[in-house]
Scaffold this active site. Sequence first.
Site, mmCIF file in Angstrom:
data_model
loop_
_atom_site.group_PDB
_atom_site.id
_atom_site.type_symbol
_atom_site.label_atom_id
_atom_site.label_comp_id
_atom_site.label_asym_id
_atom_site.label_seq_id
_atom_site.Cartn_x
_atom_site.Cartn_y
_atom_site.Cartn_z
ATOM 1 N N GLU A 80 34.153 -30.079 -18.268
ATOM 2 C CA GLU A 80 35.320 -29.271 -18.627
ATOM 3 C C GLU A 80 34.968 -28.329 -19.777
ATOM 4 O O GLU A 80 34.241 -28.695 -20.703
ATOM 5 C CB GLU A 80 36.479 -30.189 -19.033
ATOM 6 C CG GLU A 80 37.663 -29.496 -19.669
ATOM 7 C CD GLU A 80 38.461 -28.648 -18.683
ATOM 8 O OE1 GLU A 80 39.596 -28.290 -19.004
ATOM 9 O OE2 GLU A 80 37.943 -28.334 -17.597
ATOM 10 N N ASP A 108 36.088 -33.372 -14.904
ATOM 11 C CA ASP A 108 36.018 -33.120 -16.344
ATOM 12 C C ASP A 108 34.767 -33.702 -16.986
ATOM 13 O O ASP A 108 34.186 -33.096 -17.887
ATOM 14 C CB ASP A 108 37.261 -33.699 -17.034
ATOM 15 C CG ASP A 108 38.533 -32.987 -16.607
ATOM 16 O OD1 ASP A 108 38.520 -31.747 -16.554
ATOM 17 O OD2 ASP A 108 39.526 -33.672 -16.300
#
Length: 252
Positions: A80, A108
């Site tokens: 992320e 992420d």
Amino acid sequence: MEDFVRQCFNPMIVELTEKAMKEYGEDPKIETNKFAAICTHLEVCFMYSDFHFIDERSESIIVESGDPNALLKHRFEIIEGRDRTMAWTVVNSICNTTGVEKPKFIPDLYDYKENRFIEIGVTRREVHTYYLEKANKIKSEKTHIHIFSFTGEEMATKADYTLDEESRARIKTRLFTIRQEMASRGLWDSFVNPREAKRQLKKNLKSLEPCADLPTKVSHRTSPALKTLEPMWMDSNRTAALRASFLKCQKK
């Protein structure tokens, strides 16, 4: 809200969020609630990773003051915050190296200890509802989901919370503090209420129209009340390494 975000979050978090929003054609000065939400989510991803390492025996350990002689590897790969091209490059590299299934959406984090991708969620709503939305979108049992709320609740795939209780408590405390500080400044209601947020968005658009081309002067001073919000979770070496990793490709 924009002033609050710039004072509340680490400058690197703000910079990465601005780049991410601009990549999708969004303006942090107008979509201020989204600006705050993305900064919060990105900070949680960094906090999730911080201080967690794998030693030479592939055992997971927590180190808060780094030993330069220790043979340590960061347990989590932070995906992320990278631009889409770089994010997919990292995902493909991990899949080729580990043999794990490639996800349909950019996750992420990657957990080198459990060998799985992780999707982090930060919600202003009920955790169960948001968890189901994430699960329905991802449609993969291979990606682990971990949801946090601003009220201290959390939910994770198969109740496997990955981190120790103390690490998760740091994240929950930070989220609760952000909520309290927003509320004290009259920002929380518009942050959680879509109707109020839409009204605020229209107000932001209207206020920018007459002076869109005028230069603006930005103050980088932090008010005494907000100094307590300065994130303490990122050590200087980690900050420098992350900045180099994320931002080195911006220069031609």
